[in-house]
Design a protein around this motif. Structure first.
Motif, PDB file in Angstrom:
ATOM      1  N   ALA A 140       0.896  -1.332  -0.171  1.00 36.38           N
ATOM      2  CA  ALA A 140       0.035   0.287   0.245  1.00 36.38           C
ATOM      3  C   ALA A 140       0.770   1.382   0.453  1.00 36.38           C
ATOM      4  CB  ALA A 140      -0.817   0.085   1.590  1.00 36.38           C
ATOM      5  N   THR A 151      -7.867   8.001  -4.028  1.00 34.47           N
ATOM      6  CA  THR A 151      -8.376   6.957  -3.532  1.00 34.47           C
ATOM      7  C   THR A 151      -7.421   6.016  -3.488  1.00 34.47           C
ATOM      8  OG1 THR A 151      -8.802   6.679  -5.766  1.00 34.47           O
ATOM      9  CG2 THR A 151     -10.397   6.689  -4.276  1.00 34.47           C
ATOM     10  N   THR A 153      -4.687   3.138  -4.742  1.00 33.12           N
ATOM     11  CA  THR A 153      -4.448   1.917  -4.901  1.00 33.12           C
ATOM     12  C   THR A 153      -2.903   0.781  -4.214  1.00 33.12           C
ATOM     13  OG1 THR A 153      -2.840   2.849  -6.341  1.00 33.12           O
ATOM     14  CG2 THR A 153      -4.937   2.772  -7.500  1.00 33.12           C
ATOM     15  N   VAL A 175     -12.143  -5.977  -1.030  1.00 32.66           N
ATOM     16  CA  VAL A 175     -11.865  -4.367  -0.665  1.00 32.66           C
ATOM     17  C   VAL A 175     -13.166  -3.764   0.325  1.00 32.66           C
ATOM     18  CG1 VAL A 175     -10.313  -2.632  -1.320  1.00 32.66           C
ATOM     19  CG2 VAL A 175     -10.169  -4.801  -2.455  1.00 32.66           C
ATOM     20  N   ASN A 176     -12.844  -4.162   1.454  1.00 38.39           N
ATOM     21  CA  ASN A 176     -13.700  -3.095   2.585  1.00 38.39           C
ATOM     22  C   ASN A 176     -14.836  -3.441   2.002  1.00 38.39           C
ATOM     23  OD1 ASN A 176     -13.561  -1.592   4.645  1.00 38.39           O
ATOM     24  ND2 ASN A 176     -14.099   0.157   3.310  1.00 38.39           N
ATOM     25  N   LEU A 194      -8.443   1.298  -2.948  1.00 36.09           N
ATOM     26  CA  LEU A 194      -8.931   1.069  -1.249  1.00 36.09           C
ATOM     27  C   LEU A 194      -9.969   2.986  -1.583  1.00 36.09           C
ATOM     28  CD1 LEU A 194      -5.711   0.307   0.930  1.00 36.09           C
ATOM     29  CD2 LEU A 194      -6.980  -1.039  -0.320  1.00 36.09           C
ATOM     30  N   ILE A 205      -8.073  -1.758   6.483  1.00 31.44           N
ATOM     31  CA  ILE A 205      -8.699  -2.388   5.003  1.00 31.44           C
ATOM     32  C   ILE A 205      -8.558  -3.321   4.813  1.00 31.44           C
ATOM     33  CG2 ILE A 205      -9.721  -0.969   2.874  1.00 31.44           C
ATOM     34  CD1 ILE A 205      -9.637   1.194   4.781  1.00 31.44           C
ATOM     35  N   VAL A 207      -8.985  -6.775   2.872  1.00 33.75           N
ATOM     36  CA  VAL A 207      -8.468  -7.537   1.441  1.00 33.75           C
ATOM     37  C   VAL A 207      -9.269  -8.944   1.811  1.00 33.75           C
ATOM     38  CG1 VAL A 207      -7.250  -7.325  -1.003  1.00 33.75           C
ATOM     39  CG2 VAL A 207      -7.610  -5.223   0.941  1.00 33.75           C
TER      40      VAL A 207
END
Length: 243
Positions: A140, A151, A153, A175-176, A194, A205, A207
């Protein structure tokens, strides 16, 4: 009579007239009855798709030790008889069973009571590779502004059921709580988005891929407006005196 070399003596009036050596050869039936198989040659691998049937080449020698050419023989493969005709070199081509189970298997092949196990590797199909795929640790960004728009990635490495990078394959990752379907790149990496946030600070978050979950840490930083709105003043410093 028994095949091999024999001495023959011709007699007349009780006297030897001529003695000679003759070679008695095997009949076709004797050659077949005493035939033996060499080591089978199998393909390196075959898809475990339940359809693909690999073939093997089995060299056959007659009882005389020579290749058993152009002869119908019966070989038992994995418990089932197969009758085939050898070629001009004495080789028999036989069919091994299809499989839906990836991995190494040994298929028994029997000729005239003598058995050998032929090793075959059944490889994962694309569907099997995807169904058994796993995700590595996501990478991340260090931080992203908490502006409700940005946002971040992440890069998520995906390996197939065979343990190799799952290249150029569509995968669905949650994702989330929201599914994202993306295509992995030539290295087996999936790029995922994200959510944006308006709350500065550290967040984790979730995943999820193929039932396995990991929490990806992301730092959402203050925007200039948030920095200003939350600004605080320290203790003022005044001069010691003034006239």
């Amino acid at each position: 009579s028994t095949p091999g070399t024999a001495t023959m003596t011709i007699m007349a009036d009780g006297r030897d007239v001529k003695t000679d050596t003759v070679t008695l050869t095997y009949t076709a039936a004797q050659n077949l009855a005493g035939a033996t198989a060499g080591t089978a040659t199998a393909p390196a691998s075959v898809p475990a798709d339940g359809i693909s049937t690999p073939t093997i080449t089995l060299p056959i020698a007659g009882a005389d030790g020579q290749p058993l050419k152009n002869t119908a023989i019966t070989v038992t493969v994995n418990g089932t008889d197969q009758t085939v005709t050898t070629d001009s070199n004495g080789n028999a081509t036989l069919t091994l069973p299809a499989s839906t189970t990836p991995g190494d298997q040994s298929i028994p092949v029997v000729l005239n009571g003598s058995s050998q196990n032929v090793p075959v590797t059944y490889t994962n199909t694309p569907a099997q590779n995807l169904a058994g795929a796993t995700a590595g640790t996501a990478t991340a960004p260090v931080s992203v502004p908490a502006d409700g728009i940005s946002t971040p990635t992440i890069t998520l490495p995906i390996a197939g059921a065979d343990g190799q990078p799952l290249k150029n394959t569509a995968v669905t990752v949650t994702v989330n709580g929201t599914d994202q379907t993306v295509t992995t790149d030539s290295n087996g990496n999936a790029t995922l988005t994200l959510p944006a946030s308006t709350t500065p600070g550290e967040q984790s978050i979730p995943v999820v891929f193929n039932g396995s979950s990991q929490n990806v840490p992301v730092t959402y930083t203050n925007t200039p407006a948030q920095n200003l709105a939350g600004a605080t003043a320290g203790t003022a410093t005044a001069p010691a005196s003034v006239p």
